[in-house]
Design a protein around this motif. Sequence first.
Motif, PDB file in Angstrom:
ATOM      1  N   GLU A 169       0.833  -1.210   0.000  1.00  0.00           N
ATOM      2  CA  GLU A 169       0.000   0.000   0.000  1.00  0.00           C
ATOM      3  C   GLU A 169       0.870   1.262   0.000  1.00  0.00           C
ATOM      4  N   ILE A 170       1.892   1.271   0.827  1.00  0.00           N
ATOM      5  CA  ILE A 170       2.768   2.443   0.925  1.00  0.00           C
ATOM      6  C   ILE A 170       3.555   2.641  -0.366  1.00  0.00           C
ATOM      7  N   VAL A 171       4.074   1.558  -0.931  1.00  0.00           N
ATOM      8  CA  VAL A 171       4.829   1.660  -2.187  1.00  0.00           C
ATOM      9  C   VAL A 171       3.935   2.220  -3.285  1.00  0.00           C
ATOM     10  N   ALA A 172       2.707   1.769  -3.353  1.00  0.00           N
ATOM     11  CA  ALA A 172       1.771   2.290  -4.365  1.00  0.00           C
ATOM     12  C   ALA A 172       1.552   3.788  -4.180  1.00  0.00           C
ATOM     13  N   LYS A 173       1.387   4.225  -2.933  1.00  0.00           N
ATOM     14  CA  LYS A 173       1.200   5.654  -2.659  1.00  0.00           C
ATOM     15  C   LYS A 173       2.447   6.446  -3.034  1.00  0.00           C
ATOM     16  N   LEU A 174       3.618   5.913  -2.725  1.00  0.00           N
ATOM     17  CA  LEU A 174       4.869   6.605  -3.045  1.00  0.00           C
ATOM     18  C   LEU A 174       5.044   6.764  -4.551  1.00  0.00           C
ATOM     19  N   LYS A 175       4.706   5.727  -5.299  1.00  0.00           N
ATOM     20  CA  LYS A 175       4.870   5.776  -6.756  1.00  0.00           C
ATOM     21  C   LYS A 175       3.902   6.778  -7.404  1.00  0.00           C
ATOM     22  N   LYS A 176       2.760   6.989  -6.778  1.00  0.00           N
ATOM     23  CA  LYS A 176       1.766   7.913  -7.332  1.00  0.00           C
ATOM     24  C   LYS A 176       2.042   9.363  -6.970  1.00  0.00           C
ATOM     25  N   ASP A 177       2.814   9.596  -5.913  1.00  0.00           N
ATOM     26  CA  ASP A 177       3.003  10.945  -5.385  1.00  0.00           C
ATOM     27  C   ASP A 177       4.490  11.299  -5.313  1.00  0.00           C
ATOM     28  N   PRO A 178       5.015  12.018  -6.324  1.00  0.00           N
ATOM     29  CA  PRO A 178       6.441  12.368  -6.338  1.00  0.00           C
ATOM     30  C   PRO A 178       6.893  13.161  -5.114  1.00  0.00           C
ATOM     31  N   ASP A 179       6.024  14.017  -4.577  1.00  0.00           N
ATOM     32  CA  ASP A 179       6.378  14.786  -3.383  1.00  0.00           C
ATOM     33  C   ASP A 179       6.556  13.868  -2.170  1.00  0.00           C
ATOM     34  N   LEU A 180       5.643  12.909  -2.052  1.00  0.00           N
ATOM     35  CA  LEU A 180       5.747  11.951  -0.952  1.00  0.00           C
ATOM     36  C   LEU A 180       6.993  11.080  -1.121  1.00  0.00           C
ATOM     37  N   MET A 181       7.295  10.708  -2.370  1.00  0.00           N
ATOM     38  CA  MET A 181       8.490   9.899  -2.631  1.00  0.00           C
ATOM     39  C   MET A 181       9.743  10.670  -2.212  1.00  0.00           C
ATOM     40  N   GLU A 182       9.781  11.942  -2.538  1.00  0.00           N
ATOM     41  CA  GLU A 182      10.932  12.771  -2.157  1.00  0.00           C
ATOM     42  C   GLU A 182      11.036  12.864  -0.634  1.00  0.00           C
ATOM     43  N   LYS A 183       9.889  13.039   0.009  1.00  0.00           N
ATOM     44  CA  LYS A 183       9.878  13.095   1.477  1.00  0.00           C
ATOM     45  C   LYS A 183      10.387  11.778   2.059  1.00  0.00           C
ATOM     46  N   PHE A 184       9.972  10.652   1.456  1.00  0.00           N
ATOM     47  CA  PHE A 184      10.424   9.340   1.923  1.00  0.00           C
ATOM     48  C   PHE A 184      11.931   9.193   1.743  1.00  0.00           C
ATOM     49  N   GLN A 185      12.457   9.667   0.630  1.00  0.00           N
ATOM     50  CA  GLN A 185      13.890   9.565   0.389  1.00  0.00           C
ATOM     51  C   GLN A 185      14.689  10.415   1.371  1.00  0.00           C
ATOM     52  N   ASN A 186      14.145  11.560   1.756  1.00  0.00           N
ATOM     53  CA  ASN A 186      14.840  12.459   2.673  1.00  0.00           C
ATOM     54  C   ASN A 186      14.673  12.064   4.141  1.00  0.00           C
ATOM     55  N   ASP A 187      13.485  11.620   4.515  1.00  0.00           N
ATOM     56  CA  ASP A 187      13.197  11.264   5.905  1.00  0.00           C
ATOM     57  C   ASP A 187      12.122  10.177   5.922  1.00  0.00           C
ATOM     58  N   PRO A 188      12.532   8.926   5.724  1.00  0.00           N
ATOM     59  CA  PRO A 188      11.544   7.850   5.586  1.00  0.00           C
ATOM     60  C   PRO A 188      10.631   7.667   6.801  1.00  0.00           C
ATOM     61  N   ILE A 189      11.157   7.861   7.989  1.00  0.00           N
ATOM     62  CA  ILE A 189      10.339   7.686   9.188  1.00  0.00           C
ATOM     63  C   ILE A 189       9.189   8.698   9.210  1.00  0.00           C
ATOM     64  N   LYS A 190       9.503   9.966   8.994  1.00  0.00           N
ATOM     65  CA  LYS A 190       8.465  11.009   8.995  1.00  0.00           C
ATOM     66  C   LYS A 190       7.471  10.788   7.858  1.00  0.00           C
ATOM     67  N   ALA A 191       7.964  10.354   6.706  1.00  0.00           N
ATOM     68  CA  ALA A 191       7.071  10.104   5.572  1.00  0.00           C
ATOM     69  C   ALA A 191       6.086   8.986   5.911  1.00  0.00           C
ATOM     70  N   LEU A 192       6.570   7.917   6.522  1.00  0.00           N
ATOM     71  CA  LEU A 192       5.682   6.814   6.881  1.00  0.00           C
ATOM     72  C   LEU A 192       4.685   7.235   7.953  1.00  0.00           C
ATOM     73  N   GLU A 193       5.143   8.040   8.899  1.00  0.00           N
ATOM     74  CA  GLU A 193       4.220   8.525   9.920  1.00  0.00           C
ATOM     75  C   GLU A 193       3.088   9.333   9.286  1.00  0.00           C
ATOM     76  N   SER A 194       3.420  10.130   8.274  1.00  0.00           N
ATOM     77  CA  SER A 194       2.373  10.919   7.622  1.00  0.00           C
ATOM     78  C   SER A 194       1.426  10.033   6.813  1.00  0.00           C
TER      79      SER A 194
END
Length: 76
Positions: free
Chosen positions: A13-38
């Motif tokens: 589910e998270i991978v699908a969301k990351l692939k659809k949202d470039p901003d979220l993907m960038e956030k995950f690459q920079n701070d994966p913990i905070k991205a997952l919390e969001s």
Amino acid sequence: MDLNFDIKGKVEEIVAKLKKDPDLMEKFQNDPIKALESVLGVDLPDEQLKPLVAGVKAKLTASDLGDKLDGLKKLF
């Protein structure tokens, strides 16, 4: 959030969301913990999210590798 959720399903589910949202993907690459919390809508200790982060990173890496192999197949 129920901590007894299906890890594999949640990773998918998270991978699908990351692939659809470039901003979220960038956030995950920079701070994966905070991205997952969001994405999950919870604030958990980092130690509890590290296995999920590892699973998401592994799935993204495998997916990227699969995409590159598919591109390579088209060359031949």
